[in-house]
Each structure stands twice: as structure tokens, then as C-alpha cells.
Design an enzyme around this catalytic site. Sequence first.
Site, PDB file in Angstrom:
ATOM      1  N   SER A 104       0.860  -1.186   0.000  1.00 47.16           N
ATOM      2  CA  SER A 104       0.000   0.000   0.000  1.00 47.16           C
ATOM      3  C   SER A 104       0.890   1.227   0.000  1.00 47.16           C
ATOM      4  O   SER A 104       2.044   1.170   0.422  1.00 47.16           O
ATOM      5  CB  SER A 104      -0.866   0.016   1.257  1.00 47.16           C
ATOM      6  OG  SER A 104      -0.040   0.166   2.400  1.00 47.16           O
ATOM      7  N   ASP A 105       0.354   2.347  -0.453  1.00 48.40           N
ATOM      8  CA  ASP A 105       1.031   3.608  -0.188  1.00 48.40           C
ATOM      9  C   ASP A 105       0.827   3.902   1.300  1.00 48.40           C
ATOM     10  O   ASP A 105      -0.024   3.288   1.955  1.00 48.40           O
ATOM     11  CB  ASP A 105       0.463   4.722  -1.076  1.00 48.40           C
ATOM     12  CG  ASP A 105       1.435   5.902  -1.198  1.00 48.40           C
ATOM     13  OD1 ASP A 105       2.355   6.016  -0.360  1.00 48.40           O
ATOM     14  OD2 ASP A 105       1.276   6.707  -2.136  1.00 48.40           O
ATOM     15  N   TRP A 106       1.614   4.846   1.822  1.00 44.60           N
ATOM     16  CA  TRP A 106       1.595   5.087   3.266  1.00 44.60           C
ATOM     17  C   TRP A 106       0.227   5.624   3.702  1.00 44.60           C
ATOM     18  O   TRP A 106      -0.222   6.647   3.214  1.00 44.60           O
ATOM     19  CB  TRP A 106       2.744   6.019   3.633  1.00 44.60           C
ATOM     20  CG  TRP A 106       4.019   5.266   3.915  1.00 44.60           C
ATOM     21  CD1 TRP A 106       4.778   5.367   5.052  1.00 44.60           C
ATOM     22  CD2 TRP A 106       4.691   4.287   3.090  1.00 44.60           C
ATOM     23  NE1 TRP A 106       5.862   4.502   4.979  1.00 44.60           N
ATOM     24  CE2 TRP A 106       5.827   3.827   3.800  1.00 44.60           C
ATOM     25  CE3 TRP A 106       4.440   3.719   1.853  1.00 44.60           C
ATOM     26  CZ2 TRP A 106       6.703   2.861   3.293  1.00 44.60           C
ATOM     27  CZ3 TRP A 106       5.308   2.766   1.340  1.00 44.60           C
ATOM     28  CH2 TRP A 106       6.416   2.354   2.073  1.00 44.60           C
TER      29      TRP A 106
END
Length: 736
Positions: free
Chosen positions: A274-276
Site C-alpha cells: 500500500s502507499d503510506w
Amino acid sequence: MIFPANLPCRSGQIISLLLLGIVMVPVTLPAEEHPLYLNSDQPVEKRVEDLLGRMTLEEKISQIHGDSKFSTAPIPRLGVPRRWLSDGPHGVREDVGPHTWNPAGRTDDFATAMPALSALGSTWSSELAFAYGEVIGEESRARGKDIILGPIADVPRTPLSGRIYEYIGEDPFLVARLSANYVRGVQSHEVAACIKHFAANNQEVGRATINMDMDERTLREIYLPPFEAAVREAGVWAVMGAYSRFRGEYCAYNDYLINKILKGEWGFPGLVMSDWSGTHSTPDPVFGGLDLEMGTLVPGSEDAQSYNEYYLARPFLEGIRNGQYPVSILDDKVRRNLRVMFATHVFDIRERGTLNTSEHRATARRIAEEGMVLLKNDADTLPLNPSRITSLAVIGENAVRRNAAGFFGAGVKTMYEITPLEGIVQRVGSNVNVTYSTGYSEQNGGTNLIERAVTAARQADVAIVVAGFNHSRSLDDEGWDRKDLELPYGQNELIQRVIEANPRTIVVLVSGPAIDPGPWLAQVPAVLQANYSGMEGGHALARVLFGDVSPSGKLACTYPKRLIDSPPHALDTYPGTNGTLFYKEGLLVGYRWFDTKEIEPLFPFGYGLSYTRFEYSALKLIPGTNAGQSIVTAEFEIANTGRRPGAEVAQLYVHQARPGLPRPAKELKGFQKVMLKPREKQKVSIPLDQRAFAYYDPAKKGWVAEAGEFKILIGSSSRDIRLQDDFHLAATTVGK
Ligand code: BGC
């Protein structure tokens, strides 16, 4: 180090390997003497299964979520090391953390600051893209990183996009070629590249939740090809999901994008992260194909305890225990993480890597040079001859501003950054009197600055205004799009006043693409788009300005005459309506729109001047060469007919006469950069495969190259076609 190493080491062995320039990951061997997974002679899949079979449920869970801002937990019992991730894409980012975004305050985390990816895009050089990746890969190893969060392979659809300087360009074919080579370069150093942000992440406004609504062809033809190339051609090991939603589901665990296309159709064996803070629940990510959850912000918690509360941590574990989720789904995620570990040799003897070397800086400088685009050069204003000028007025805050450090994740902590002013002063030596005036300023603008700059310009032989953006809010920064394309802080007025004072004025732009030069372009004789050009940018700029090298960059994004000419603005689909972004322009992104709609751009895609001239001739279309891979090869000659050495980017566009489904007026399907001495001529061969003629047909779920008439267009830009020929495709084929 932030964390104790936690792993006892066999010191004698390590020291001798260190002397050999090799670092060994220290592991605690399990009781069994030689477990299969530690045997590097064994195939990766066998090692994965062996290690997986030894892991407890809790240990498996520990491998699919972060245990700090940029790491995953080790398993000391099995010798599984802590994995370190780092931003990319312009260099190995300064260490933060462990549980905040604040710098860790280390003194050993300086790295080579490469030019921004938009500069790489303007080089149109696959060779330099590989070299770029190699620098990042070697430095990742030197900094102990296992996964580097780059390159970005998103295709921008609006020039307002806040991260446009981190993007390679507006054409999927160009982005695919360069990002795949970046990946190859990184991964040749036993580091996983992580291509991001999958898919179609191209604006900052509303990025956390916005839902993207586009048709299948647009997805397949514009936004997916760079990712597809990274997976199928370059074997990328990690993919980061975009924050946004696609057809209602978050990209990072979008069943269609991740399970069906990425892992299904393309057979991606690696991990999806995932992105942050891009994970929002447990069930959807579990089933949607997310393999590594990073950066989740657990409410009320900013410390180590929170990692156990990640959606893929305790909640997932409990769900498995109570039968909500099968273990097999966890095993698949862990397998993917382990596969990347084995593929990048984290358990084996591993390359040590080098950091901040002169070779890396030379690569940074070359990319900066080759990425600079000469937009205008009336009466051969450039290059400047230092022996014919005695004074130079350098003007503008960007002449002294160090831009490599910002913004945020894409910035790099670098040991030095040569500013434009420093580069120019070092290049001209003491015979030329160089003055500097601020001219405009982010903090304290005003007429005084302009007056002082005007006086300096009037007194000098030549004035150079270094203008542009600077990663301040809304001026090429993450999280915010630009508001418009205008230069801020009164720069337009400054440039107009300077040109009135000195007709030999050169404007250098430090920015991502594009800007609106509005009121001054007609008067200024020379304009150079220098991009954010990294730690060696000032040297590169001086070498271009003074003719040590001819500019050879070509625009990888169209510069519109007016923002409203760009597709999402013309169609009023930016920044979305009630949380949805309708991609109404469909396939007509960038030059595809301008060419098909016959709108005159300010500077077209593929455009860029040189100090020398190139002539194209002798186009021949040769059927079926290249070991049966290509349908036809376009062969032609380019000659340098000017008086300086220089490089030209030859571009090949395909036009289909009567397509079964509507197609853009032309599409880039090949390019080659050639370096030529004066009077030198070179043969260029560009093979075209099935995909070069095909469009995606949703009904056939495949790439259809239709029998019929095509035009092969060879140009020095998308609007400067030098050669063309007709090509008849004999049979219709459908490719996957
Ligand atoms: C960005 C990513 C980046 C991540 C970690 C996010 O805000 O979108 O590109 O890799 O932060 O810094």
C-alpha cells in the site's frame, strides 16, 4: 541504527567478507544445520516453500505489515532480517523515524541526488534510464535498503499535477521504456524496485479517496502500459498501489487491477504494497491482493505499539483464527514477500553497494545535461562564448536555491548541490564578471528586487534569469496541485523588465513541465527548460549554456498555450465531481488530444532544439526482421549537418488510416537517441512489433492489430515529421 541488529553474527566470517567488499547478512541458524532455505543453490520457489513451512502464524503475519515507517519486522529465530524500504525515486531518501516523518538525524544518509524523473523523461534515453536505476540500486545497497520506492510510472493528464516533476512524461510508450530500464538498473544490484502508484494516480487534489472513472481502453492503452512493461519486461519485484479508488475500490487492493490484471493476466509474482496510510480496512485488502501494508496511521497512536493494530496485523490474525479468512490467503501474501527477499538475496552473500561516488555524480550530471530542453534560441543566442563576454548578470532566486532536498519523500539529502549560479561562476572563470541579484523571492518580493536586477542586467553583456517553481506549496509538491501554470512571485514582471533592460536575456526554467511564459516569451531570445536537475544541476546547466554540450532534451509533456487547451481542463473534468474523476478525454491524453483535436500547443511533445542541425533521409520499411519479433522495421538515416556535435532523438509515430475503433491521430511507438559528430551520418533501425500497430479492444479482451493501411511517421518532434511512408498490414492479429 534505530533498531538493534538483533541478529548475532559470525564475526570472523563477516570481517573476511568485508575485506572482499562484500556484506553478509548475519543469521542465527536454526537448530537444524543447513536448512534448505538458506542454501542459495536451491531454486527460489523451493526456498520460499521451505521457509514458509517453518513459520508460525504470528511470524507470517509479521511479514505483511510495517514495524516502523520504513521497515518490516525481522524473525530472529529463522534468521529473517528486518527489511528496509526507502523512497525513491530521485535518490535514496534521508532516513526518518522510526515512528515519525522527522529526520533520524544520521550523518551517514547522504546520497546522490539525481535529476527529477521529468528530467530523465526529457532525455528520451533508455541507456540513461538504466544508468539512473543503477545509481539508485547501488546506493540502496550501500544504505542497507532492500526495496526502493520508485520509479513512478504514472502518466499525467493535467499539467497542474503536483508531482508532475516526479513523472517521466505523458506518453505511455516513453514512460514504459524508461521506467522498465530504471527497474532493470535498480534490480541489477540485488535491490527490489517498487513501481508506483498503480494505477493512474495523476493528481494530488483528492488523491486519498478520489474515484477514477475511465473506460477500459483508456486504462489499457494509457495508464497500464508502463506498469505492464515493468512487470512483463523488466521483472519488477514490488508494486505500490495508488491512494485513489478505481471503479469504486481502492487501487492497492482493487480486485480487478491487482488480482485480475497484475497478478492474473501479467503473472506478477512479487508483492503489492500500500502507499503510506493507503489501507482502510481488513477484509478488502485481504481479498483484494494487498501483500504488504505500510504507513497506516492508527488513531491515537504514533509509536511501535500501533503496528500490531494495522489492518493486516492483529485484525487479520484474529480473522484467520476465527475462520473468517483461510490461511492460504495469508500464505500467498507471505510467499510473495519471501520471494522478493530470496530474489534480492537478503539471505545470501550480497553486494555491498557504493554511495556518493564520482561515477554516480557523473551519471547525475549527464542525465541533467541530456534532459535540458532548449525551447527557444533566436539568432543563436546560445551557446554563450565566455571569451566574447566580459560580464554576466545572473538573476533569480532559483539561481541560488538548492531544490534537490525538497519536496518530502522525493527529496534527497545530498552532500552538495551545485546551484545554477555556482555552476556558471565555476565555468566562466575570472575573466567574466558575474553579478547576482535575487530579482524575485518567495519570502520578500517587491519592486526593489526587480529594480536591482534591472540595473544589473543593463550593465551586463548578457542576463540570465533563473526562474520557475521551487517545491513550495502548490509549486511542484506532493499533496497539492499547482493552481495554474503561471510563474509565481512576480517573475513575469521581472523577466519583462530585464528583457527591456538587456535584449540578450536568457530565461532558464527550473520546474516540472509545463509553465506559462505568457507575456515574455515573444521578447526573450532564448529559453531553456532545465528541470530540477539534481546535485550536479549547476554544472550541467553551465555546460549547456556555454556550449560544452549541445542540448538534446525533448519535451516529454506538451506545453499548452493556455491551461484550458489541455484535455481535463477543456472538458472541465478536473479535479473531479462529487469525489469522482471522469476521464472524459479517454485516450486523448497529452499530444494525442492536441493532435487529434488540431489544437496548436505552445511547445509540442517531443520538441527540443539543438546547437546543431539534423537531417533525416532514406526511410525504408523492411518487413519481418528482428528474429521474427517485429512485423516491420523502419530504417532511416540521420546526419548532423551543423558544426557542433549533438544528439538527436528520432521519434516514430504510427497512424492508422481507418481503425475499427477510434484512435488518436498518432501514437509514439519507437524512438532512438543518436549522438553525432559534425557531418557524421548514422543509420537508425526501429523495429515495430504487433503491439505497435494495435489498439485494445475490450470486446476481444486483447490488442488488435487490424489488417489495413498505416502511416509510419518519423519526426524530430510530434509536430515536426521529417519522413513518412505507408505500410500495409496484411493480417489481423489479436495479442494479449
Ligand atoms: C507517497 C509515496 C511514497 C510514500 C512514502 C506517499 O505519500 O505517495 O510515493 O513512497 O509516501 O514516503
